[in-house]
Design a protein around this motif. Sequence first.
Motif, PDB file in Angstrom:
ATOM      1  N   THR A 123      -6.295   9.557   1.612  1.00  0.00           N
ATOM      2  CA  THR A 123      -4.962  10.133   1.060  1.00  0.00           C
ATOM      3  C   THR A 123      -3.949   9.139   1.217  1.00  0.00           C
ATOM      4  OG1 THR A 123      -4.382  11.147   3.113  1.00  0.00           O
ATOM      5  CG2 THR A 123      -5.626  12.441   1.674  1.00  0.00           C
ATOM      6  N   ALA A 124      -3.118   9.158   0.060  1.00  0.00           N
ATOM      7  CA  ALA A 124      -1.753   8.397   0.172  1.00  0.00           C
ATOM      8  C   ALA A 124      -0.645   9.211   0.261  1.00  0.00           C
ATOM      9  CB  ALA A 124      -1.975   7.345  -0.999  1.00  0.00           C
ATOM     10  N   THR A 125       0.372   9.293   0.840  1.00  0.00           N
ATOM     11  CA  THR A 125       1.342  10.256   0.894  1.00  0.00           C
ATOM     12  C   THR A 125       2.738   9.385   0.768  1.00  0.00           C
ATOM     13  OG1 THR A 125       0.078  11.708   2.389  1.00  0.00           O
ATOM     14  CG2 THR A 125       2.444  11.988   1.936  1.00  0.00           C
ATOM     15  N   GLU A 126       3.547   9.984  -0.015  1.00  0.00           N
ATOM     16  CA  GLU A 126       4.831   9.297  -0.093  1.00  0.00           C
ATOM     17  C   GLU A 126       5.845   9.485   1.178  1.00  0.00           C
ATOM     18  OE1 GLU A 126       7.119  10.388  -3.393  1.00  0.00           O
ATOM     19  OE2 GLU A 126       5.999   9.755  -4.806  1.00  0.00           O
ATOM     20  N   ILE A 127       6.631   8.537   1.701  1.00  0.00           N
ATOM     21  CA  ILE A 127       7.509   8.721   2.790  1.00  0.00           C
ATOM     22  C   ILE A 127       8.304   9.436   2.372  1.00  0.00           C
ATOM     23  CG2 ILE A 127       8.616   7.572   4.780  1.00  0.00           C
ATOM     24  CD1 ILE A 127       6.806   5.456   4.512  1.00  0.00           C
ATOM     25  N   ARG A 128       9.131   9.517   1.414  1.00  0.00           N
ATOM     26  CA  ARG A 128      10.180  10.139   0.832  1.00  0.00           C
ATOM     27  C   ARG A 128      10.002  11.673   0.602  1.00  0.00           C
ATOM     28  NH1 ARG A 128      12.566  11.168  -3.974  1.00  0.00           N
ATOM     29  NH2 ARG A 128      10.746   9.706  -5.055  1.00  0.00           N
ATOM     30  N   ASN A 129       8.752  12.033   0.146  1.00  0.00           N
ATOM     31  CA  ASN A 129       8.359  13.312  -0.174  1.00  0.00           C
ATOM     32  C   ASN A 129       6.926  13.542   0.071  1.00  0.00           C
ATOM     33  OD1 ASN A 129       8.154  15.754  -1.160  1.00  0.00           O
ATOM     34  ND2 ASN A 129       8.420  15.285  -3.156  1.00  0.00           N
ATOM     35  N   HIS A 130       6.893  14.326   1.404  1.00  0.00           N
ATOM     36  CA  HIS A 130       5.616  14.254   1.890  1.00  0.00           C
ATOM     37  C   HIS A 130       4.604  15.350   1.028  1.00  0.00           C
ATOM     38  CE1 HIS A 130       6.766  13.187   6.079  1.00  0.00           C
ATOM     39  NE2 HIS A 130       7.005  12.149   5.428  1.00  0.00           N
ATOM     40  N   SER A 131       5.154  15.981   0.060  1.00  0.00           N
ATOM     41  CA  SER A 131       4.516  16.812  -0.724  1.00  0.00           C
ATOM     42  C   SER A 131       3.812  16.090  -1.800  1.00  0.00           C
ATOM     43  CB  SER A 131       5.250  17.890  -1.180  1.00  0.00           C
ATOM     44  OG  SER A 131       6.195  17.480  -2.173  1.00  0.00           O
ATOM     45  N   GLN A 132       4.114  14.890  -2.051  1.00  0.00           N
ATOM     46  CA  GLN A 132       3.371  14.178  -3.051  1.00  0.00           C
ATOM     47  C   GLN A 132       2.150  13.133  -2.424  1.00  0.00           C
ATOM     48  OE1 GLN A 132       4.100  14.386  -6.266  1.00  0.00           O
ATOM     49  NE2 GLN A 132       5.812  15.554  -5.963  1.00  0.00           N
ATOM     50  N   ILE A 133       1.096  13.870  -2.620  1.00  0.00           N
ATOM     51  CA  ILE A 133      -0.178  13.349  -2.018  1.00  0.00           C
ATOM     52  C   ILE A 133      -1.150  13.114  -3.322  1.00  0.00           C
ATOM     53  CG2 ILE A 133      -1.967  13.613  -0.208  1.00  0.00           C
ATOM     54  CD1 ILE A 133      -0.121  15.732   0.853  1.00  0.00           C
ATOM     55  N   SER A 134      -2.038  11.550  -3.131  1.00  0.00           N
ATOM     56  CA  SER A 134      -2.934  11.671  -3.880  1.00  0.00           C
ATOM     57  C   SER A 134      -4.173  11.020  -3.101  1.00  0.00           C
ATOM     58  CB  SER A 134      -2.632  10.517  -4.750  1.00  0.00           C
ATOM     59  OG  SER A 134      -2.133   9.371  -4.095  1.00  0.00           O
ATOM     60  N   ARG A 135      -5.389  11.382  -3.801  1.00  0.00           N
ATOM     61  CA  ARG A 135      -6.805  10.928  -3.068  1.00  0.00           C
ATOM     62  C   ARG A 135      -7.473  10.268  -3.663  1.00  0.00           C
ATOM     63  NH1 ARG A 135      -4.883  16.240  -1.693  1.00  0.00           N
ATOM     64  NH2 ARG A 135      -5.171  16.943   0.457  1.00  0.00           N
ATOM     65  N   ALA A 136      -8.197   9.562  -2.822  1.00  0.00           N
ATOM     66  CA  ALA A 136      -9.343   8.477  -3.746  1.00  0.00           C
ATOM     67  C   ALA A 136     -10.699   8.650  -2.824  1.00  0.00           C
ATOM     68  CB  ALA A 136      -8.638   7.051  -3.621  1.00  0.00           C
ATOM     69  N   ILE A 137     -11.648   8.279  -3.478  1.00  0.00           N
ATOM     70  CA  ILE A 137     -13.072   8.347  -2.845  1.00  0.00           C
ATOM     71  C   ILE A 137     -13.352   6.841  -2.319  1.00  0.00           C
ATOM     72  CG2 ILE A 137     -15.473   8.994  -3.234  1.00  0.00           C
ATOM     73  CD1 ILE A 137     -14.554  11.202  -5.125  1.00  0.00           C
ATOM     74  N   VAL A 138     -13.944   6.743  -1.227  1.00  0.00           N
ATOM     75  CA  VAL A 138     -14.192   5.394  -0.590  1.00  0.00           C
ATOM     76  C   VAL A 138     -15.641   5.642  -0.264  1.00  0.00           C
ATOM     77  CG1 VAL A 138     -13.870   3.573   0.940  1.00  0.00           C
ATOM     78  CG2 VAL A 138     -11.950   4.813   0.024  1.00  0.00           C
ATOM     79  N   ALA A 139     -16.640   4.957  -1.018  1.00  0.00           N
ATOM     80  CA  ALA A 139     -18.148   4.867  -0.725  1.00  0.00           C
ATOM     81  C   ALA A 139     -18.251   3.535   0.038  1.00  0.00           C
ATOM     82  CB  ALA A 139     -18.864   5.120  -2.087  1.00  0.00           C
ATOM     83  N   ILE A 140     -18.885   3.667   1.161  1.00  0.00           N
ATOM     84  CA  ILE A 140     -19.158   2.637   2.103  1.00  0.00           C
ATOM     85  C   ILE A 140     -20.730   2.474   1.869  1.00  0.00           C
ATOM     86  CG2 ILE A 140     -19.072   1.556   4.345  1.00  0.00           C
ATOM     87  CD1 ILE A 140     -16.469   3.212   4.590  1.00  0.00           C
ATOM     88  N   ARG A 141     -21.431   1.418   1.831  1.00  0.00           N
ATOM     89  CA  ARG A 141     -22.632   1.222   1.732  1.00  0.00           C
ATOM     90  C   ARG A 141     -22.959   0.153   3.207  1.00  0.00           C
ATOM     91  NH1 ARG A 141     -25.307  -1.481  -3.172  1.00  0.00           N
ATOM     92  NH2 ARG A 141     -23.450  -2.826  -2.746  1.00  0.00           N
ATOM     93  N   VAL A 142     -24.023   0.786   3.764  1.00  0.00           N
ATOM     94  CA  VAL A 142     -24.319   0.225   5.139  1.00  0.00           C
ATOM     95  C   VAL A 142     -25.547  -0.855   4.933  1.00  0.00           C
ATOM     96  CG1 VAL A 142     -25.201   0.261   7.542  1.00  0.00           C
ATOM     97  CG2 VAL A 142     -23.591   2.014   6.458  1.00  0.00           C
ATOM     98  N   LEU A 143     -25.446  -2.254   5.200  1.00  0.00           N
ATOM     99  CA  LEU A 143     -26.265  -3.286   4.729  1.00  0.00           C
ATOM    100  C   LEU A 143     -27.203  -3.284   5.849  1.00  0.00           C
ATOM    101  CD1 LEU A 143     -24.054  -5.817   3.075  1.00  0.00           C
ATOM    102  CD2 LEU A 143     -25.268  -3.857   2.098  1.00  0.00           C
ATOM    103  N   ASP A 144     -28.420  -3.713   5.673  1.00  0.00           N
ATOM    104  CA  ASP A 144     -29.738  -3.570   6.326  1.00  0.00           C
ATOM    105  C   ASP A 144     -29.549  -4.949   7.312  1.00  0.00           C
ATOM    106  OD1 ASP A 144     -32.007  -2.544   8.016  1.00  0.00           O
ATOM    107  OD2 ASP A 144     -32.962  -4.031   6.719  1.00  0.00           O
ATOM    108  N   ILE A 145     -29.868  -4.871   8.463  1.00  0.00           N
ATOM    109  CA  ILE A 145     -30.173  -6.074   9.487  1.00  0.00           C
ATOM    110  C   ILE A 145     -31.483  -5.865  10.173  1.00  0.00           C
ATOM    111  CG2 ILE A 145     -27.815  -6.675   9.917  1.00  0.00           C
ATOM    112  CD1 ILE A 145     -28.155  -5.579  12.647  1.00  0.00           C
ATOM    113  N   ASN A 146     -32.195  -6.860  10.626  1.00  0.00           N
ATOM    114  CA  ASN A 146     -33.314  -6.596  11.237  1.00  0.00           C
ATOM    115  C   ASN A 146     -33.298  -6.086  12.686  1.00  0.00           C
ATOM    116  OD1 ASN A 146     -35.990  -6.665  11.417  1.00  0.00           O
ATOM    117  ND2 ASN A 146     -36.391  -8.814  12.294  1.00  0.00           N
ATOM    118  N   ASP A 147     -33.246  -4.728  12.859  1.00  0.00           N
ATOM    119  CA  ASP A 147     -32.916  -4.142  14.223  1.00  0.00           C
ATOM    120  C   ASP A 147     -33.896  -3.539  14.691  1.00  0.00           C
ATOM    121  OD1 ASP A 147     -32.304  -2.543  12.314  1.00  0.00           O
ATOM    122  OD2 ASP A 147     -30.399  -1.747  13.389  1.00  0.00           O
TER     123      ASP A 147
END
Length: 797
Positions: free
Chosen positions: A467-491
Amino acid sequence: MAKRREELQRDVWAGWLFLVWITCCSAAPVSNQSQSLQSLRTTSSAALRTRAVEGQKILSRAKRGWVWNQMFVLEEFTGPDPILVGRLHTDLSVSDRNLRYELSGEGAGTIFVINEYTGDIHAMKRLDREEKAEYTLTARVINKDTNQSLESPSQFIIKVQDINDNPPQFIGGPFRGSVPEMSPVGTSVMRVTATDADDPGYGNSAKLVYSILEGQPYFSIDQYDAVIKVALAGMDREMREEYLVVIQARDMGGHMGGMSGTTTVTVTLTDINDNPPKFTKGLYEFTIPEDLVIGKPGGKVKANDRDTGENAKSTYRIIGGDERDIFEIVTDTQTQEGVLTLKKALDFESKKYYNLTVVATNVQSSTTGSTFMDQATIKINVEDADEPPVFSKSTYIFDVHENAPVNTIVGTIMARDQDVSRSLVRYSIDRHTDLERQFNIHVDDGRITLAKPLDREADTWHNITVTATEIRNHSQISRAIVAIRVLDINDNAPEFPVNEELFLCENGKPGQVIETISAVDRDNPAQGHTFHYRLDTPTNPNFTIKNNLDNSISILTKHDYFRRQKQEMYFLPIIVTDDGDPPLSSTNTLTIRVCGCSKDGTVQSCNVEAFVLPIGLSMGALIAILACIILLLVIVVLFVTLRRHKNEPLIIKDDEDVRENIIRYDDEGGGEEDTEAFDIATLQNPDGINGFLPRKDIKPDLQFMPRQGHHSGPNGVDVDEFINVRLHEADNDPTAPPYDSIQIYGYEGRGSIAGSLSSLETASSDSDQNYDYLRDWGPHFRRLGELYSVGESDKET
């Protein structure tokens, strides 16, 4: 006027009688022509007949019958005297004084009356042709002396002659009609006809002629067909919609003296599409905030149409000024307004003004086939609104290796306030999408870092909401989706999927394949897996492995002398190594059990089952039997425990419980012969037996002595003594319970003359008593006496 009417009627009758006379003359002798023309005659005497005998004519008389014609009478005659309809007359040889005329039939004697001497017929009442047009009557000529008919009865008709006494009438009026506006001259509107009750076959009384009294010059009417037509071209409904037309119908062909009737016809001009839509203004101006929700109305325009119904309906559309396809205008079917809505969101920062060109078009085509339309301009001012920050992307995708250290930067997101104020933005992670708190984000620059190491084998993808919120007006909020892919290592080292048992037949051959098995690796390298197998002890005397070159191996035997009696189970450690960077390996131990097999290699029995259970019972059956035995033992133990618990005395161990205690005993006593269980004498004797206090915790072996009668002392002092003695006994009783309890004493007082009725304290036994008196008590006690007598005889024997 009445005299003139009567003269007119007589003249009419004269004409009719003259016609009748001409008709009768063709069959009557010439001598009869001298009779009066106003009488209807007939003769019934025989005529002379002529015969030709030697040139001479012999005349003979022929018989003549009644000869009739119709009679007429004017309707609605209202003279002072009855009107003469006609006269009956006969030329018989009988004297007129011996003749009598009779009349019968419809209206005879009431409406029509005949003079029995002269034969004159008069109408006595005013007649109405519309009620009855003709009357059928029968005439007879009778001899007064003999009262015999001189001629056969004959019928004749009296017709009621019509006069113009009924005006024309319009049935069902007033009337309503319609015709399209702008109709050409001569267009038919409707037909309106009247009816006349007079006789249409006589004169002009029912001949009608139509005319318009009111409604000109707009409409006309055909004077004979009564069809109303348009008489004026260009009548416009928008100028005048209804017209009142007065129609007159006149009989007698429209000549003077006729009667007339009128009715009204309301003619309505129906609408045609002859007017185009017209906007109320040429320029509309609206101010719309940029945060207006899509689909919500931003303004309304209207084009008025003077037509009605379907002809007034219009549709609206935008033909210019909307290059971004942001706006849409729809038609409100109730108000016929054009409602301006948004198809896309407005952006004040990118464009602040719009000039739209809108047209309104009729749904119906015009009478000429063309389409009516009108055009207007809509000016839209976009109003700036405080909007939430806007992310540079709606969705972010980042990659990070598994087992990366904490605080490793995963990626950076960015959001900006597009408003003029350019407010600063603070970032945060919606923890509902990151319940395990595996990620952190910097509140100012939007950097996403690891809070915990990630394991690709547990979760390959992580989806979080930032979420991103304006400091001047906390009621103004927007959202974005973050997709994180985990890469493989030989463990993860390769390993066998399950540590299952392998079975080896005793009668196997050297080199026999026991099992083919393949390792698995939870890692997922891009180039695929390659596994290397080797025995933990290369010089294993019993088994060896064979690489199948497809990441699997086969377990082979080295000899054929495997016996269960010698060794029933073997363990084979195998080392599996992958080709990762760095390579990882694991040791997996296979369990190989020696079993007895059939000739075709099917396993039949192994170790314990083969030797311990020769009777053929399986291990599952043995376990089931053992479980049943244990269940039976548990049931028996619970039953015994419950029985013991039930026999335990109820003892209240609560020292603070000072309530009355009631102990219930469910077992029954032994009756009068039971002298061991209870100390009955103590309960009944206030002094006990010589001051002896029996113990309550041991079985008493006291022999009861006969109770002696006591006499109460003066003033009832025995009661006081009794209470004091019992109180002393209770206080000094070592076996008394340590809690308060209630004690009830059935004291009846001393000095009873009857003494005790109980046999428990009696010194004599039953055998010392004589029960012979029972026999004297009657038949009811005879059986009881016999029983006791039998007891005495048994004792003597």
